[in-house]
Design an enzyme around this catalytic site. Sequence first.
Site, mmCIF file in Angstrom:
data_model
loop_
_atom_site.group_PDB
_atom_site.id
_atom_site.type_symbol
_atom_site.label_atom_id
_atom_site.label_comp_id
_atom_site.label_asym_id
_atom_site.label_seq_id
_atom_site.Cartn_x
_atom_site.Cartn_y
_atom_site.Cartn_z
ATOM 1 N N SER A 78 0.847 -1.142 -0.197
ATOM 2 C CA SER A 78 0.073 -0.164 0.004
ATOM 3 C C SER A 78 0.880 1.288 0.077
ATOM 4 O O SER A 78 1.871 1.327 0.607
ATOM 5 C CB SER A 78 -0.830 -0.087 1.342
ATOM 6 N N ARG A 121 1.613 8.885 -7.890
ATOM 7 C CA ARG A 121 2.222 7.832 -8.209
ATOM 8 C C ARG A 121 2.981 7.719 -9.426
ATOM 9 O O ARG A 121 4.255 6.958 -9.531
ATOM 10 C CB ARG A 121 0.991 6.797 -8.437
ATOM 11 N N GLU A 181 -13.313 -0.600 -13.890
ATOM 12 C CA GLU A 181 -12.139 -0.512 -14.658
ATOM 13 C C GLU A 181 -12.456 -0.835 -16.105
ATOM 14 O O GLU A 181 -11.218 -0.141 -17.188
ATOM 15 C CB GLU A 181 -10.809 -1.624 -13.873
ATOM 16 N N ARG A 223 -4.814 7.657 -12.245
ATOM 17 C CA ARG A 223 -5.891 7.640 -11.120
ATOM 18 C C ARG A 223 -5.284 7.901 -9.826
ATOM 19 O O ARG A 223 -4.188 7.250 -9.341
ATOM 20 C CB ARG A 223 -6.411 6.143 -10.992
#
Lengths: 256, 643
Positions: B285, B331, B426, B436
Amino acid sequence: MAAKTITLNLKIWRQAGAGASGRFEAYRLERLDTDMSFPEMLDVLNERLTLEGREPVAFDHDCREGICGMCGAVVDGIAHGPAKETTLCQLHLRHFQDGQTLTIEPFRAKAFPVVKDLVVDRSALDRVIQAGGFISVNTGSAPDANGIPVPQHKAEQAMDAAACIGCGACIASCPNAAAMLFVGAKISQLALLPQGELEREQRALAMVQAMDREGFGNCTNQRECEAVCPKGISIRNIARLNREFLRAAFIGEPLK
Amino acid sequence: MMKLDAKIPDGPLAGKWDRCRFESRLVSPANKRKFQVLVVGTGLAGASAAATLAELGYQVKAFCIQDSPRRAHSIAAQGGINAAKNYQNDGDSVFRLFYDTIKGGDFRAREANVYRLAQVSNNIIDQCVAQGVPFAREYGGTLANRSFGGAQVSRTFYARGQTGQQLLLGAYSAMMRQVAAGRVTLYPRREMMDLVLIDGKAKGIVCRNLVSGHIERYSGHAVVLATGGYGNVYFLSTNAMASNVTAAWRAYKRGAGFANPAFVQIHPTCIPVHGDYQSKLTLMSESLRNDGRVWVPGKTGDTRKPQDIPEAERDYYLERKYPSFGNLVPRDVASRNAKEVCDQGRGVGDTGLAVYLDFRDAIQRDGIEVILKKYGNLFQMYERITAQDPGSQPMMIYPAVHYAMGGLWVDYNLMGTIPGLFVLGEANFSDHGANRLGASALMQGLADGYFILPYTIGHYLAEAGAAALSTDDAAFAGVEEEAGRRIAALLKNRGTGKKGLETVDALHRRLGLLLWDHCGMARNREGLEKALALIPELRQEFWDRVAVPGSGQELNQSLERAGRVADFMEFAEIMVQDALAREESCGCHLRDESQTAEHEALRDDANFSHVAVWEYAGEGRPAVLHREPLAFENVTPSQRSYK
């Protein structure tokens, strides 16, 4: 992650289909990296069998990170193998010795007929959930989420029970093939929460009835289920299931 | 020729969804039972849609590839689900969630869709709590929230590190209740082989029963695809082994537009690759980046143990380059920078393809108990896989393919370019733009299934009518025959033990490596053109040399995988074409040719503020590119900066 390799001798249950008779077949795999997971080892075997023009071993698996509950086999008599609180897909070869022989067979229970090799049919578990493993609330009719306060310790206990991944190891390891840990976990989750209160008796009666109908046995406190559960679900949940069932038998309305 | 009409309602942003619902036709309660809806996939989107449609009174058939609908890959989502509840009183609102999501997607999603997503986010939390999802609670019994993925407000609801599992089990239990009520019929261990069109409308599917091998026909008044993402095209990804593009790809070849296939999220915190036998990558995570510090040795070829490298010789490169966001950059930025330092030869571990995520300072500051309370389950998971304890030495992480933002094109009603084909979760392209945000996948899957499709499908069904259904139509026979031919072709090398054959996985791995090298975290014209030349060669090799043992008339897992890889081999081509056509950097998609002077991603709004939609033009013909322009009336696209 030092590369260390071992040799394993595998005795794997092979069975062509539900009605066919099965047998063990022996395979020897050399130079297996000990960082490999158990299904990756089966991949290596299957790659070899495929190139030799032979039938690979059928086995269920999907997420390979220990949460979907799809994988599972009995390794040397232990469902999901020797590592505690670990699904088969998260079992790594570093838990085995060089030259060791492993016996690998499907989860066995009357309610889990073999489909092929290590693949079994666990749809009985879905049917038990259909009997009452839910709270009857249609989409759109929910009150504001904070309108239903839940004490933190109750929420934590409910979460402990809800962590069940429905793999069926508890059933495969029980001498009675009882589904009490699986059913107890769901009953507990919903009985611990105020949202589950309204259907509490009905749920306990219906799920126990469905469990019997599917051919699962009863609990005789062997505790094998708890010992193999990859999510550490406690047998306290079985005790709660028994209390819920008794309570419902006294005060609940009989099932129609 | 494909026509793209997004059907976005007129009027102010905040009123569009109300207006859509009011203007949609309704199916009367007595007539709903006359309609049959096929729902393919039982993850968050599929299960929530099947349950809700059945509650409304429709007849539903639900199909899943696993032995039980509870195993869909939504179950593996760890972190949480966003909603604009503002329970923490910290300044959140529907508009802020909308803004964060559209900005996070680098202004490549529709305003109207994303705003609606933020609007219904609150209903999702209500619904899940009512179902008995055991979300984390405060001592007083109210719901707990955390800040996730660098968000400035705490809007993420969570159930330990198993939020996806708990939400899926909620949707699954709602669907099982409808199975018991006789309104949902469940078809597990089925794989959709193709879509059936009658008079240009989606009217059925052809499936393979994975146990018996039989090809089965199912007809419905509408078909709902909730079949997940295509990340496994790269072979190694965080997706489950069975996740695939087949259903979406078959729909594409029947005329459904495929949008933005190049948009694939590569997640920065995964356990690195450690051997060529490896079958999948495991995500850790990203909440770990709240306390872990990312670093590599300052100089190349430094093979000392991490604890032997003094502070001055470590490069905390995210903190150095992005002082205001540090380790919490989005990310895409974190992933690209990890690749960059490894490409410079400063990567760590046996392969040199890893960076450290170090908890030493956090443990010194807060104590190991506090850190274990937050991340104990993740530390255990890491140790189980790697046999190393992150409490005493830094974790090693590397980026891995994680989520597909691209997918089948849908209009505001979630209907594709084929009438009667709806696409959720998705599998569609709709809400995440080019990137995302964390904790938004669960939100979108459940929004589509619980609160959007049940309204919009009614409008379609009311217009289309409840004509009698039959699987005897010639269209079914034709599609079934094609599926049979494809299976026979995949099995042609069986039992030969011929020299020079390759397994499905070996060929899949080669495709994955090719894409990872040329269509991965950073892309350029040269590499993409090279990939475009290599993919057809590899595809031909696949069909010539693939070794698939056994027969089609039984449980045959090699055959299942071969069918999926065959479609990945075709799909890869439009993915690379899309990456080539998009000559800008945006979100997850970095084109080397489109960078600022400081080597940061440079978006090109003048030329690329659109959705790229690919249309199938027939076997051997290049796919046709269409563009849906994106209009921003409520937000101003800005260049993202995390300096």
